[in-house]
Design a protein around this motif. Structure first.
Motif, PDB file in Angstrom:
ATOM      1  N   VAL A 208       0.844  -1.203   0.000  1.00  0.00           N
ATOM      2  CA  VAL A 208       0.000   0.000   0.000  1.00  0.00           C
ATOM      3  C   VAL A 208       0.879   1.252   0.000  1.00  0.00           C
ATOM      4  O   VAL A 208       1.850   1.333   0.764  1.00  0.00           O
ATOM      5  N   HIS A 209       0.539   2.210  -0.856  1.00  0.00           N
ATOM      6  CA  HIS A 209       1.272   3.487  -0.925  1.00  0.00           C
ATOM      7  C   HIS A 209       2.779   3.234  -1.046  1.00  0.00           C
ATOM      8  O   HIS A 209       3.579   3.823  -0.340  1.00  0.00           O
ATOM      9  N   GLU A 210       3.128   2.355  -1.999  1.00  0.00           N
ATOM     10  CA  GLU A 210       4.554   2.030  -2.184  1.00  0.00           C
ATOM     11  C   GLU A 210       5.297   3.168  -2.881  1.00  0.00           C
ATOM     12  O   GLU A 210       6.470   3.412  -2.595  1.00  0.00           O
ATOM     13  N   THR A 211       4.620   3.850  -3.805  1.00  0.00           N
ATOM     14  CA  THR A 211       5.252   4.942  -4.540  1.00  0.00           C
ATOM     15  C   THR A 211       4.318   6.141  -4.645  1.00  0.00           C
ATOM     16  O   THR A 211       3.091   6.000  -4.546  1.00  0.00           O
ATOM     17  N   ALA A 212       4.906   7.298  -4.904  1.00  0.00           N
ATOM     18  CA  ALA A 212       4.105   8.503  -5.128  1.00  0.00           C
ATOM     19  C   ALA A 212       3.264   8.346  -6.397  1.00  0.00           C
ATOM     20  O   ALA A 212       2.111   8.810  -6.461  1.00  0.00           O
ATOM     21  N   PHE A 213       3.821   7.661  -7.407  1.00  0.00           N
ATOM     22  CA  PHE A 213       3.100   7.438  -8.668  1.00  0.00           C
ATOM     23  C   PHE A 213       1.812   6.663  -8.423  1.00  0.00           C
ATOM     24  O   PHE A 213       0.754   7.001  -8.959  1.00  0.00           O
ATOM     25  N   GLU A 214       1.901   5.606  -7.608  1.00  0.00           N
ATOM     26  CA  GLU A 214       0.719   4.789  -7.300  1.00  0.00           C
ATOM     27  C   GLU A 214      -0.388   5.637  -6.681  1.00  0.00           C
ATOM     28  O   GLU A 214      -1.559   5.546  -7.084  1.00  0.00           O
ATOM     29  N   VAL A 215      -0.011   6.474  -5.719  1.00  0.00           N
ATOM     30  CA  VAL A 215      -1.004   7.291  -5.026  1.00  0.00           C
ATOM     31  C   VAL A 215      -1.596   8.334  -5.968  1.00  0.00           C
ATOM     32  O   VAL A 215      -2.820   8.528  -6.019  1.00  0.00           O
ATOM     33  N   GLN A 216      -0.719   9.001  -6.734  1.00  0.00           N
ATOM     34  CA  GLN A 216      -1.201  10.053  -7.639  1.00  0.00           C
ATOM     35  C   GLN A 216      -2.093   9.474  -8.729  1.00  0.00           C
ATOM     36  O   GLN A 216      -3.111  10.079  -9.107  1.00  0.00           O
ATOM     37  N   GLN A 217      -1.728   8.306  -9.238  1.00  0.00           N
ATOM     38  CA  GLN A 217      -2.549   7.667 -10.273  1.00  0.00           C
ATOM     39  C   GLN A 217      -3.940   7.348  -9.734  1.00  0.00           C
ATOM     40  O   GLN A 217      -4.950   7.547 -10.423  1.00  0.00           O
ATOM     41  N   ALA A 218      -4.002   6.879  -8.486  1.00  0.00           N
ATOM     42  CA  ALA A 218      -5.308   6.590  -7.876  1.00  0.00           C
ATOM     43  C   ALA A 218      -6.130   7.858  -7.727  1.00  0.00           C
ATOM     44  O   ALA A 218      -7.342   7.870  -8.016  1.00  0.00           O
ATOM     45  N   VAL A 219      -5.499   8.925  -7.279  1.00  0.00           N
ATOM     46  CA  VAL A 219      -6.206  10.202  -7.111  1.00  0.00           C
ATOM     47  C   VAL A 219      -6.697  10.724  -8.458  1.00  0.00           C
ATOM     48  O   VAL A 219      -7.849  11.182  -8.600  1.00  0.00           O
ATOM     49  N   ASP A 220      -5.833  10.629  -9.482  1.00  0.00           N
ATOM     50  CA  ASP A 220      -6.214  11.107 -10.820  1.00  0.00           C
ATOM     51  C   ASP A 220      -7.385  10.303 -11.380  1.00  0.00           C
ATOM     52  O   ASP A 220      -8.278  10.859 -12.034  1.00  0.00           O
ATOM     53  N   ASN A 221      -7.376   8.993 -11.136  1.00  0.00           N
ATOM     54  CA  ASN A 221      -8.390   8.125 -11.731  1.00  0.00           C
ATOM     55  C   ASN A 221      -9.705   8.100 -10.954  1.00  0.00           C
ATOM     56  O   ASN A 221     -10.788   7.952 -11.545  1.00  0.00           O
ATOM     57  N   THR A 222      -9.612   8.256  -9.637  1.00  0.00           N
ATOM     58  CA  THR A 222     -10.809   8.069  -8.801  1.00  0.00           C
ATOM     59  C   THR A 222     -11.094   9.226  -7.860  1.00  0.00           C
ATOM     60  O   THR A 222     -12.168   9.269  -7.242  1.00  0.00           O
ATOM     61  N   GLY A 223     -10.114  10.122  -7.708  1.00  0.00           N
ATOM     62  CA  GLY A 223     -10.266  11.206  -6.755  1.00  0.00           C
ATOM     63  C   GLY A 223     -10.061  10.777  -5.311  1.00  0.00           C
ATOM     64  O   GLY A 223     -10.358  11.544  -4.381  1.00  0.00           O
ATOM     65  N   GLU A 224      -9.540   9.569  -5.114  1.00  0.00           N
ATOM     66  CA  GLU A 224      -9.432   8.998  -3.777  1.00  0.00           C
ATOM     67  C   GLU A 224      -8.050   8.367  -3.582  1.00  0.00           C
ATOM     68  O   GLU A 224      -7.562   7.645  -4.447  1.00  0.00           O
ATOM     69  N   ARG A 225      -7.423   8.648  -2.432  1.00  0.00           N
ATOM     70  CA  ARG A 225      -6.162   7.990  -2.112  1.00  0.00           C
ATOM     71  C   ARG A 225      -6.429   6.511  -1.774  1.00  0.00           C
ATOM     72  O   ARG A 225      -7.508   6.178  -1.250  1.00  0.00           O
TER      73      ARG A 225
END
Length: 443
Positions: free
Chosen positions: A222-239
């Motif tokens: 979970v939350h291994e990289t900044a890219f993973e978190v940002q991609q989730a926010v961009d796609n769903t609006g949710e961390r």
């Protein structure tokens, strides 16, 4: 404490005994007595010598501590050690590791790779490890045969993986293995949804329901990289952490692996739900994934354990070295030389790991009534002198080559640095044969 009424199976007499609980304590010239695989006596040397014992072992110049707990790894990936180095995480996974796994991973690969990992970990002072890899039943059989302790996390992804054509099949296999091993004294089965970006809501909800019904842990990157978190926010609006909370996965049985990206809201969710974080500093450094804010989490009351990750991204399973890196990195990240001192670092690698895996009542500290999972480190060497605080020497000046003896549930798996149940030369030959196959060399 009173002497045991029945003779000990084994009395150990180290120079230093570090129980971990109570915290910060070092007992000089004490003995530890074992009977039926459990610790039944801890007391001053003079009292210990009054105990009847079938065997007495002097451990001069040695520090006896709880066995190390490697709270996250992918054991069979030892056979991919060094295969695709110096690459960012997603390139490493998508272009190299996943294709290699698709081509090579079968039951034989998992059997041989897990054996190699178990042997390396025993030699490094690890008495318990968490494994999250394909063909988990095979891995559990290797754990059973070896005598080590483990959590086997069933890997679950939305797409087919070696050994499971679908998430539903993986979950079914997990439920079956959980039932088979629920009374095993050394193995626990957990559910391992790979990561938020590889497992959708439907399968996560299935895992939540089953884990609740079985009282099983959930082990997840979970939350291994900044890219993973940002991609989730961009796609769903949710961390991802907020999504996991919404789906009801977070709780005291949730093991969040990596957590290099921790906002105030993420931290509040960890605290509120009493989750454990498993810190893998060297893998995170090598893949440039980021820095887990260990000291901030610790001070907030989050249980932080330590793991090596797999040997394909580390590239070793050296938890003592990992703990040293964790202690040093925590200071740099926190901007404080007092962050994660040596005694807390050892606690992170022992009792905190046991707590993360839900086995702190059994292992993780040297206390009467707990299982005799122990490691003896030899601090008599030139590089460890002089000794002011043996725990500081262990964390900052000692390597895994100083691991001398190791016991799991009172059974000795390492004696004078030699494996007692496994053939080291055969393990090396088998690993080398796999290396030739994977690299395309002729036998």
């Amino acid at each position: 404490m009173p002497k045991p009424a029945v003779a000990l199976d084994l009395l150990l007499l180290p120079t230093w005994l570090v129980p971990v609980e109570p915290a910060g304590i070092v007992l000089k010239d004490h003995g530890l007595g074992i009977r039926d695989g459990c610790i039944v006596f801890i007391g001053p040397r003079a009292e210990a010598l009054e105990c009847a014992a079938a065997e007495v072992r002097e451990l001069p110049g040695m520090l006896l501590s709880p066995g190390l707990v490697n709270a996250h790894g992918h054991a069979a990936m030892t056979l991919f050690r060094g295969l695709a180095d110096d690459l960012p995480l997603m390139t490493w996974l998508e272009k190299h590791i996943w294709p290699a796994e698709g081509k090579w991973v079968d039951e034989d690969f998992v059997r041989d790779g897990t054996d190699l990992a178990i042997a390396e970990q025993i030699q490094g002072g690890i008495t318990c490890f968490s494994d999250m890899y394909f063909y988990p039943k095979v891995a559990s059989e290797r754990v059973h045969n070896s005598g080590i302790r483990a959590q086997i996390a069933i890997p679950i992804l939305d797409f087919p993986i070696p050994g499971a054509a679908s998430a539903d099949e993986a979950i079914r296999q997990g439920i079956e293995l959980f039932g088979d091993l629920k009374h095993h004294p050394r193995i626990k089965v957990a559910f391992g949804p790979h990561a938020p970006y590889t497992v959708g809501d439907e399968n996560l909800e299935k895992i939540r329901v089953i884990a609740e019904e079985l009282d099983a842990a959930i082990h997840m990157h979970v939350h291994e990289t900044a890219f993973e978190v940002q991609q989730a926010v961009d796609n769903t609006g949710e961390r991802p952490m907020a999504r996991l909370a919404r789906l009801g996965l977070l709780g005291p049985r949730f093991q969040a692996v990596h957590m290099t990206q921790v906002s105030d809201e993420d931290q509040a969710l960890l605290v509120e739900n009493n989750c454990s974080v498993i810190h893998c500093p060297e893998s995170n450094l090598k893949l440039a994934s980021g820095f887990c804010p260990v000291e901030r989490l610790w001070q907030a009351g989050v249980n932080v354990a330590v793991g090596t990750d797999g040997a394909a991204s580390n590239n070793d399973l050296d938890l003592l070295g990992e703990t040293r890196t964790a202690a040093l990195l925590a200071k740099a990240v926190a901007g404080s030389a007092t962050a994660l001192d040596a005694h807390r670092a050892l606690r992170m690698a022992t009792l905190n790991g046991a707590r993360a895996l839900g086995i702190e009542a059994t292992v993780g500290s040297l206390e009467v009534g707990k299982a005799a999972d122990l490691v003896a480190f030899d601090l008599s060497g030139l590089a460890q002198q002089p000794i002011y605080d043996p725990v500081s020497q262990l964390i900052y000046a000692t390597g895994r080559h100083c691991v001398k003896h190791l016991w799991v549930a009172g059974k000795q798996l390492l004696e004078d640095g030699r494996l007692t149940r496994m053939d080291e030369s055969q393990l090396i030959a088998t690993a080398q044969a796999w290396g030739r196959r994977v690299s395309g060399q002729k036998e």
